[in-house]
Design a protein around this motif. Structure first.
Motif, PDB file in Angstrom:
ATOM      1  N   VAL A 261     -36.303 -38.574 -38.882  1.00 12.35           N
ATOM      2  CA  VAL A 261     -36.275 -37.647 -37.969  1.00 12.35           C
ATOM      3  C   VAL A 261     -37.269 -36.770 -37.804  1.00 12.35           C
ATOM      4  N   ASP A 262     -38.433 -36.606 -39.045  1.00  9.98           N
ATOM      5  CA  ASP A 262     -39.336 -35.602 -39.098  1.00  9.98           C
ATOM      6  C   ASP A 262     -40.693 -36.046 -38.531  1.00  9.98           C
TER       7      ASP A 262
ATOM      8  N   GLU B 290     -18.677 -40.063 -39.547  1.00 11.18           N
ATOM      9  CA  GLU B 290     -17.719 -38.874 -38.975  1.00 11.18           C
ATOM     10  C   GLU B 290     -16.273 -39.023 -39.936  1.00 11.18           C
TER      11      GLU B 290
ATOM     12  N   ARG C   3     -27.192 -40.308 -33.998  1.00 12.45           N
ATOM     13  CA  ARG C   3     -26.623 -38.833 -34.125  1.00 12.45           C
ATOM     14  C   ARG C   3     -25.297 -38.691 -34.645  1.00 12.45           C
TER      15      ARG C   3
ATOM     16  N   ARG D  19     -16.986 -38.223 -43.329  1.00 12.27           N
ATOM     17  CA  ARG D  19     -17.188 -36.690 -43.828  1.00 12.27           C
ATOM     18  C   ARG D  19     -15.964 -36.215 -43.652  1.00 12.27           C
TER      19      ARG D  19
ATOM     20  N   ARG E  81     -22.460 -35.738 -34.790  1.00 13.13           N
ATOM     21  CA  ARG E  81     -21.918 -34.481 -34.398  1.00 13.13           C
ATOM     22  C   ARG E  81     -23.191 -33.503 -33.635  1.00 13.13           C
ATOM     23  N   ASP E  82     -24.251 -34.375 -32.821  1.00 12.17           N
ATOM     24  CA  ASP E  82     -25.118 -33.513 -32.163  1.00 12.17           C
ATOM     25  C   ASP E  82     -26.314 -33.405 -33.075  1.00 12.17           C
ATOM     26  N   LYS E  83     -26.335 -33.913 -34.273  1.00 10.56           N
ATOM     27  CA  LYS E  83     -27.565 -33.637 -35.316  1.00 10.56           C
ATOM     28  C   LYS E  83     -27.846 -35.138 -35.570  1.00 10.56           C
ATOM     29  N   VAL E  84     -29.210 -34.911 -35.122  1.00 15.73           N
ATOM     30  CA  VAL E  84     -30.184 -36.400 -35.213  1.00 15.73           C
ATOM     31  C   VAL E  84     -30.334 -36.724 -36.608  1.00 15.73           C
ATOM     32  N   LEU E  85     -29.851 -37.974 -37.218  1.00 15.75           N
ATOM     33  CA  LEU E  85     -29.961 -38.484 -38.290  1.00 15.75           C
ATOM     34  C   LEU E  85     -31.078 -39.525 -38.403  1.00 15.75           C
TER      35      LEU E  85
END
Length: 275
Positions: free
Chosen positions: A6-7, A93, A53, A96, A55-59
């Protein structure tokens, strides 16, 4: 399918930038991708790009193509890629949440230390290990003196913060393989592994001194095993009896089972390092 970290460098107008802004996979048809990271993969003329994604976080960024057959990507394949990403996100999820539940079942919610049930499980494991290796361990019980006074004078939030500070102090003071728990209320327990009587005294003294340095008075009771052929199951009862003696003796001290006299905790001198 291939995945890109993602970076990567991206621009809102290139393929990855558009995929990050989209809710599902996007189809691109071009000979050379605009994004350098995609161009390095050398995809064929038609490829899918989607953000993975949780929970709205891009993995990550998923790229789907056919580098061998170079066949066009049909709408069903595009829908299937979206389905796979949604399923993977749901599985992540669920994992987690499961890990979170397992953590709560083993840890004290306020301090993050082990709870009593997990502590007793670890004690049983340590007994087996100590018997096998012929090593010695000790149980130290610490009570925060006059916690109720703090709750009444400053509120329960202040009392909770005090307990959290004591928990942090215990965990940072002890060795990584020693086991620390909050049993209930103002009571903490430490199982000191691979130790000696002198080391247990030093640990109790250090914890009591650090507590006074924080403005907290602690009382402690302890017992070592093996000693006098006692079973490890008596550690708790012996340490609790020693703790009661420490409190009856005036608090702010440690009583170790088998010792003739209690050890009074003294605040550190202004110039005395605590390390």
């Amino acid at each position: 399918m291939r995945t890109i970290a993602v970076d990567v460098t991206t621009d809102p107008g290139d393929e990855i930038g558009q995929a990050l802004a989209a809710s599902g996979p996007l189809l691109f048809s071009r000979e050379r991708p605009m994004n350098p990271a995609l161009a390095a993969l050398e995809p064929p003329g038609e490829f899918l790009v989607a953000a993975f994604r949780l929970r709205d976080k891009v993995l990550g960024i998923v790229v789907a193509d056919d580098p061998y057959g170079r066949a066009p990507i049909d709408p069903q394949a595009r829908e299937f890629i979206g389905f796979l990403l949604d399923t993977a996100a749901l599985a992540s999820e669920n994992l987690r949440l499961r890990e979170s539940v397992e953590t709560l079942a083993r840890h004290d919610e306020l301090t993050g230390l082990f709870n009593r049930r997990e502590f007793e499980t670890r004690m049983a494991d340590e007994q087996s290990r100590a018997q096998r290796l012929g090593s010695q361990c000790a149980l130290l019980l610490f009570d925060v003196d006059h916690l109720q006074r703090v709750n009444l004078a400053r509120g329960h939030k202040a009392g909770d913060e005090l307990l959290q500070q004591v928990g942090v102090m215990l965990r940072s003071t002890l060795r990584s393989h020693d086991i620390v728990a909050r049993l209930t209320g103002d009571a903490f327990a430490v199982l000191v592994t691979d130790t000696t009587h002198e080391q247990v005294l030093a640990i109790a003294r250090r914890v009591g001194t650090l507590g006074l340095g924080m403005g907290v008075s602690l009382s402690a009771g302890g017992s070592l095993w093996p000693r006098d052929n006692h079973e490890m199951s008596v550690l708790f009862s012996e340490a609790e009896a020693a703790l009661i003696d420490a409190k009856r003796g005036g608090r702010g001290r440690a009583v170790i089972e088998g010792d003739e006299a209690p050890m009074l905790f003294e605040p550190p001198d202004d110039g005395e390092p605590l390390d």
